[in-house]
Motif scaffolding. Sequence first.
Motif, PDB file in Angstrom:
ATOM      1  N   VAL A 110       0.858  -1.192   0.000  1.00 41.71           N
ATOM      2  CA  VAL A 110       0.000   0.000   0.000  1.00 41.71           C
ATOM      3  C   VAL A 110       0.890   1.236   0.000  1.00 41.71           C
ATOM      4  N   VAL A 111       0.604   2.180  -0.926  1.00 42.08           N
ATOM      5  CA  VAL A 111       1.426   3.389  -1.031  1.00 42.08           C
ATOM      6  C   VAL A 111       0.620   4.679  -0.876  1.00 42.08           C
ATOM      7  N   GLY A 112      -0.725   4.599  -0.854  1.00 36.84           N
ATOM      8  CA  GLY A 112      -1.507   5.824  -0.713  1.00 36.84           C
ATOM      9  C   GLY A 112      -2.961   5.593  -1.057  1.00 36.84           C
ATOM     10  N   THR A 113      -3.707   6.701  -1.220  1.00 36.35           N
ATOM     11  CA  THR A 113      -5.110   6.649  -1.632  1.00 36.35           C
ATOM     12  C   THR A 113      -5.360   7.639  -2.763  1.00 36.35           C
ATOM     13  N   ASP A 114      -6.363   7.332  -3.587  1.00 41.11           N
ATOM     14  CA  ASP A 114      -6.870   8.284  -4.571  1.00 41.11           C
ATOM     15  C   ASP A 114      -8.036   9.018  -3.917  1.00 41.11           C
ATOM     16  N   ASP A 115      -7.826  10.285  -3.565  1.00 45.85           N
ATOM     17  CA  ASP A 115      -8.799  11.008  -2.747  1.00 45.85           C
ATOM     18  C   ASP A 115      -9.889  11.666  -3.586  1.00 45.85           C
ATOM     19  N   ALA A 116     -11.083  11.731  -3.008  1.00 47.42           N
ATOM     20  CA  ALA A 116     -12.217  12.378  -3.683  1.00 47.42           C
ATOM     21  C   ALA A 116     -12.905  13.328  -2.713  1.00 47.42           C
ATOM     22  N   GLU A 117     -13.972  12.873  -2.010  1.00 48.11           N
ATOM     23  CA  GLU A 117     -14.736  13.757  -1.137  1.00 48.11           C
ATOM     24  C   GLU A 117     -13.993  14.110   0.147  1.00 48.11           C
ATOM     25  N   LEU A 118     -13.020  13.299   0.530  1.00 49.39           N
ATOM     26  CA  LEU A 118     -12.166  13.599   1.675  1.00 49.39           C
ATOM     27  C   LEU A 118     -10.721  13.464   1.220  1.00 49.39           C
ATOM     28  N   SER A 119      -9.951  14.537   1.345  1.00 52.99           N
ATOM     29  CA  SER A 119      -8.557  14.507   0.894  1.00 52.99           C
ATOM     30  C   SER A 119      -7.611  14.905   2.011  1.00 52.99           C
ATOM     31  N   LEU A 120      -6.371  14.426   1.902  1.00 53.91           N
ATOM     32  CA  LEU A 120      -5.301  14.750   2.830  1.00 53.91           C
ATOM     33  C   LEU A 120      -4.108  15.195   1.985  1.00 53.91           C
ATOM     34  N   THR A 121      -3.942  16.498   1.836  1.00 54.81           N
ATOM     35  CA  THR A 121      -2.928  17.057   0.935  1.00 54.81           C
ATOM     36  C   THR A 121      -1.775  17.736   1.662  1.00 54.81           C
ATOM     37  N   THR A 122      -1.932  17.983   2.957  1.00 60.52           N
ATOM     38  CA  THR A 122      -0.880  18.568   3.778  1.00 60.52           C
ATOM     39  C   THR A 122      -0.637  17.652   4.972  1.00 60.52           C
ATOM     40  N   PRO A 123       0.613  17.216   5.186  1.00 59.13           N
ATOM     41  CA  PRO A 123       1.845  17.550   4.455  1.00 59.13           C
ATOM     42  C   PRO A 123       1.902  16.868   3.091  1.00 59.13           C
ATOM     43  N   ALA A 124       2.795  17.362   2.234  1.00 61.11           N
ATOM     44  CA  ALA A 124       2.927  16.795   0.896  1.00 61.11           C
ATOM     45  C   ALA A 124       3.425  15.359   0.972  1.00 61.11           C
ATOM     46  N   TYR A 125       2.974  14.566   0.032  1.00 59.66           N
ATOM     47  CA  TYR A 125       3.386  13.166  -0.037  1.00 59.66           C
ATOM     48  C   TYR A 125       4.907  13.063  -0.158  1.00 59.66           C
ATOM     49  N   ALA A 126       5.497  12.153   0.617  1.00 58.28           N
ATOM     50  CA  ALA A 126       6.933  11.861   0.624  1.00 58.28           C
ATOM     51  C   ALA A 126       7.788  12.971   1.230  1.00 58.28           C
ATOM     52  N   SER A 127       7.137  13.943   1.887  1.00 57.02           N
ATOM     53  CA  SER A 127       7.889  15.041   2.487  1.00 57.02           C
ATOM     54  C   SER A 127       8.452  14.630   3.847  1.00 57.02           C
ATOM     55  N   GLN A 128       9.414  15.414   4.326  1.00 56.70           N
ATOM     56  CA  GLN A 128      10.015  15.208   5.642  1.00 56.70           C
ATOM     57  C   GLN A 128       9.243  16.031   6.661  1.00 56.70           C
ATOM     58  N   VAL A 129       8.861  15.424   7.798  1.00 61.20           N
ATOM     59  CA  VAL A 129       8.050  16.122   8.796  1.00 61.20           C
ATOM     60  C   VAL A 129       8.655  15.958  10.182  1.00 61.20           C
ATOM     61  N   THR A 130       8.246  16.834  11.078  1.00 64.78           N
ATOM     62  CA  THR A 130       8.597  16.739  12.488  1.00 64.78           C
ATOM     63  C   THR A 130       7.329  16.920  13.314  1.00 64.78           C
ATOM     64  N   SER A 131       7.395  16.563  14.575  1.00 65.54           N
ATOM     65  CA  SER A 131       6.237  16.677  15.466  1.00 65.54           C
ATOM     66  C   SER A 131       6.276  18.013  16.216  1.00 65.54           C
ATOM     67  N   PRO A 132       5.111  18.678  16.328  1.00 63.07           N
ATOM     68  CA  PRO A 132       3.804  18.356  15.739  1.00 63.07           C
ATOM     69  C   PRO A 132       3.768  18.716  14.260  1.00 63.07           C
ATOM     70  N   VAL A 133       2.955  17.991  13.495  1.00 65.23           N
ATOM     71  CA  VAL A 133       2.864  18.221  12.067  1.00 65.23           C
ATOM     72  C   VAL A 133       1.489  18.789  11.729  1.00 65.23           C
ATOM     73  N   ARG A 134       1.474  19.793  10.856  1.00 57.47           N
ATOM     74  CA  ARG A 134       0.206  20.362  10.404  1.00 57.47           C
ATOM     75  C   ARG A 134      -0.366  19.485   9.298  1.00 57.47           C
ATOM     76  N   VAL A 135      -1.640  19.177   9.408  1.00 61.86           N
ATOM     77  CA  VAL A 135      -2.326  18.336   8.434  1.00 61.86           C
ATOM     78  C   VAL A 135      -3.528  19.094   7.895  1.00 61.86           C
ATOM     79  N   GLY A 136      -3.943  18.740   6.686  1.00 63.73           N
ATOM     80  CA  GLY A 136      -5.096  19.415   6.113  1.00 63.73           C
ATOM     81  C   GLY A 136      -5.461  18.873   4.749  1.00 63.73           C
ATOM     82  N   GLY A 137      -6.583  19.325   4.245  1.00 62.22           N
ATOM     83  CA  GLY A 137      -7.073  18.915   2.934  1.00 62.22           C
ATOM     84  C   GLY A 137      -8.426  19.541   2.682  1.00 62.22           C
ATOM     85  N   ARG A 138      -9.301  18.789   2.007  1.00 60.28           N
ATOM     86  CA  ARG A 138     -10.649  19.284   1.715  1.00 60.28           C
ATOM     87  C   ARG A 138     -11.671  18.172   1.974  1.00 60.28           C
ATOM     88  N   ILE A 139     -12.906  18.597   2.235  1.00 60.20           N
ATOM     89  CA  ILE A 139     -13.956  17.630   2.531  1.00 60.20           C
ATOM     90  C   ILE A 139     -15.291  18.137   2.000  1.00 60.20           C
TER      91      ILE A 139
END
Length: 260
Positions: free
Chosen positions: A161-190
């Motif tokens: 499993v490498v990801g999802t194809d998003d439609a009505e619920l998306s997760l676009t932040t953080p960017a795919y394959a990006s480097q993150v630290t805690s706490p991480v900001r998350v977001g998308g559209r719904i």
Amino acid sequence: MKLLPVVVALMVAGTAACAGDDDPPQPSPSPSSASPTASVPSDGTPVPTATGSGVPPVRPSLLPGRYQPLWPFASLEAVRAWQKAYQNGGADAWHLDAERTALRFTRDHLGFTDIDRVTSRKIEGGDARIGVGYRAESRDATAAVLHLIRAGSGADAPWEVVGTDDAELSLTTPAYASQVTSPVRVGGRITGVDESLRVTVLRADSDKPLGTHCCVPAGGQNTPWSSTVSFTGSGVLTIVVSTGGHLQEIERFAITGVRS
């Protein structure tokens, strides 16, 4: 008269020497100047057989490009260990079935036991899109479309499993394959009504979440949502956002893969 043969011999030698200066012999190519070559075994993995100055060796990879190995395998060594066990005794043959792998991911890794069926499938070679969902109001509903890739190499390369194809619920932040630290900001559209979002951070080799944040109120038509989540641990991580509560606990979800 007796000196004539000597003079002729000297003239011939001089002529040969001049010809050699105009057209010197070329040396044979040195074996060290040959280009490196690689052989390809039956499983398709390139194996370097010679190296040249400044030429890096060919190294096999778990997944092509920027794809993140989210589940079930975290390394190429783990893939090869399973392949050996499968070849010796047929262990865990479900790794060769994209649909079964997708359902096990939602149940065993995400903990979404209500997601119990395949609602759509599209498999082309080593690339698969598998819809997973549930039964509600006499019809099958899709919670997410999982993207899977064949991992490693060989005829028995397992699905990852490498990801999802998003439609009505998306997760676009953080960017795919990006480097993150805690706490991480998350977001998308719904798109939805009276949604309550839960965000979870997971890792393939951990039985428990590395971090969770609940709950984020959301809704509307293609409306942005955002929050932050704290986590512990490092490596390749899966960030999951999910919502439900109208028909069952989990009705939609989306995932992305990052590194920490």
